[in-house]
Enzyme design. Structure first.
Site, PDB file in Angstrom:
ATOM      1  N   ASN A 176     -19.346 -13.885 -10.518  1.00  0.00           N
ATOM      2  CA  ASN A 176     -20.199 -14.243 -11.458  1.00  0.00           C
ATOM      3  C   ASN A 176     -21.352 -15.204 -10.874  1.00  0.00           C
ATOM      4  OD1 ASN A 176     -21.326 -15.080 -13.876  1.00  0.00           O
ATOM      5  ND2 ASN A 176     -19.822 -16.546 -14.550  1.00  0.00           N
ATOM      6  N   LYS A 183     -24.047 -15.811 -12.582  1.00  0.00           N
ATOM      7  CA  LYS A 183     -24.679 -16.669 -13.457  1.00  0.00           C
ATOM      8  C   LYS A 183     -26.345 -16.455 -13.396  1.00  0.00           C
ATOM      9  CE  LYS A 183     -21.008 -19.872 -13.324  1.00  0.00           C
ATOM     10  NZ  LYS A 183     -20.374 -21.127 -13.521  1.00  0.00           N
ATOM     11  N   HIS A 243     -17.937 -16.797 -22.011  1.00  0.00           N
ATOM     12  CA  HIS A 243     -17.924 -17.697 -21.038  1.00  0.00           C
ATOM     13  C   HIS A 243     -18.219 -19.141 -21.615  1.00  0.00           C
ATOM     14  CE1 HIS A 243     -18.802 -20.086 -17.308  1.00  0.00           C
ATOM     15  NE2 HIS A 243     -18.512 -19.217 -16.666  1.00  0.00           N
ATOM     16  N   GLU A 260     -20.096 -21.535 -20.729  1.00  0.00           N
ATOM     17  CA  GLU A 260     -21.565 -21.867 -20.627  1.00  0.00           C
ATOM     18  C   GLU A 260     -22.268 -21.122 -21.850  1.00  0.00           C
ATOM     19  OE1 GLU A 260     -22.281 -20.632 -16.564  1.00  0.00           O
ATOM     20  OE2 GLU A 260     -21.250 -22.551 -16.035  1.00  0.00           O
ATOM     21  N   GLU A 293     -10.147 -20.458 -17.642  1.00  0.00           N
ATOM     22  CA  GLU A 293     -11.078 -21.329 -16.914  1.00  0.00           C
ATOM     23  C   GLU A 293     -11.273 -22.482 -17.739  1.00  0.00           C
ATOM     24  OE1 GLU A 293     -14.354 -18.895 -14.550  1.00  0.00           O
ATOM     25  OE2 GLU A 293     -15.247 -18.908 -16.718  1.00  0.00           O
ATOM     26  N   GLY A 330     -17.571 -25.449 -11.874  1.00  0.00           N
ATOM     27  CA  GLY A 330     -18.917 -25.914 -11.203  1.00  0.00           C
ATOM     28  C   GLY A 330     -18.690 -27.498 -10.780  1.00  0.00           C
ATOM     29  N   SER A 376     -14.280 -23.541  -9.954  1.00  0.00           N
ATOM     30  CA  SER A 376     -14.096 -24.125  -8.649  1.00  0.00           C
ATOM     31  C   SER A 376     -13.375 -23.461  -7.489  1.00  0.00           C
ATOM     32  CB  SER A 376     -13.805 -25.517  -8.543  1.00  0.00           C
ATOM     33  OG  SER A 376     -15.078 -26.066  -9.382  1.00  0.00           O
TER      34      SER A 376
HETATM   35  P1  PGA Z   1     -17.356 -21.943 -10.540  1.00  0.00           P
HETATM   36  O1  PGA Z   1     -17.710 -21.083 -11.783  1.00  0.00           O
HETATM   37  O2  PGA Z   1     -16.734 -20.898  -9.465  1.00  0.00           O
HETATM   38  O3  PGA Z   1     -18.810 -22.279  -9.975  1.00  0.00           O
HETATM   39  O4  PGA Z   1     -16.505 -23.104 -11.007  1.00  0.00           O
HETATM   40  C1  PGA Z   1     -16.767 -20.236 -12.327  1.00  0.00           C
HETATM   41  C2  PGA Z   1     -17.103 -19.684 -13.625  1.00  0.00           C
HETATM   42  O5  PGA Z   1     -17.825 -20.164 -14.285  1.00  0.00           O
HETATM   43  O6  PGA Z   1     -16.825 -18.524 -13.713  1.00  0.00           O
END
Ligand code: PGA
Length: 239
Positions: free
Chosen positions: A8, A10, A86, A88, A157, A163, A199
């Protein structure tokens, strides 16, 4: 069965040239590369082994929707997977109702839908049971009316792990995974693959991917670091 790794990206990288470079070093079997919409076409021309994924899709099939991208447009570009719900995007205002419509549109159009669920820290602090209740409610609303489908994947998640560098405890992820799979089967008669996200990096990937119940990982930050990503994919290929 090989484990699946979703990259991903982003809102990265900045340019098409950087996207091409990143796609080249992410092109492995059992990988899905999910660039921003504007780089999907460029990535498609590079990827031979990996599949193409989108990070979002419009909730309507067609219509006057400024700024949205339709499922037919994604399919015409060769997209096979789409990330939906997601955290976000939920933080930007996506509701369970909207997410439910997106899931249905994706499944009705033969895209593989990756539904993201996960609890905030305030909930997890009350324990795993509280987190399971939270996720159970998300599944009920997000999948309302969804019929048996082989094209649905769930990404667990926990929001606090995304993140932040603080991944979940793998034993608790396994407990959550079993909860989600049982829940989906009893309520929707769906057998699904479950991915962990939050993460994931080259150091902790093994602890998740060696677990039989966990079918892969959704990788954000580490998918932008070629050496790190390659290690994660290598670990995934061994299980
Ligand atoms: P990350 O993001 O690996 O940077 O924690 C995962 C995600 O948002 O799918």
């Amino acid at each position: 069965m090989a484990k699946l790794i979703i990259a991903n990206w982003k809102m990265n990288p900045r340019t098409e040239a950087e996207s091409l470079k990143l796609a080249k070093v992410s092109d492995f079997p059992n990988v899905v590369v999910a660039p921003p919409f504007v780089f999907l076409d460029a990535a498609k021309n590079i990827l031979r082994r990996a599949d193409l994924g989108a990070q979002n899709v419009a909730a309507e099939k067609e219509g006057a929707e400024t700024g949205e991208i339709a499922v037919s447009q994604l399919k015409a570009l060769g997209v096979r997977y789409v990330i939906i719900g997601h955290s976000e995007r939920r933080a930007l205002g996506e509701t369970d109702r909207l997410i439910n419509r997106k899931i249905k549109i994706a499944l009705e159009n033969d895209l593989k839908a990756i539904l993201c669920v996960g609890e905030p820290l305030t909930v997890r602090k009350r324990g795993l049971r509280a987190a399971q209740n939270f996720v159970g409610k998300q599944l009920l609303s997000d999948l309302r009316g969804v019929r048996k489908s082989n094209n649905l994947l769930i990404a667990y998640e926990p929001i606090w792990a995304i993140g932040t560098g603080k991944s979940d405890n793998p034993a608790e992820t396994v407990a959550m995974t079993i909860f989600i799979k049982k829940n989906l089967y009893s309520k929707f008669k769906i057998n699904t693959k479950l991915l962990y996200g939050g993460s994931v990096n080259a150091k902790n990937a093994l602890a998740f991917l060696r677990e039989g119940e966990i079918n892969g990982a959704l990788v954000g930050g580490a998918s932008l670091k070629p050496a790190e990503f390659k290690k994660i994919v290598k670990i995934a290929s061994q299980y």
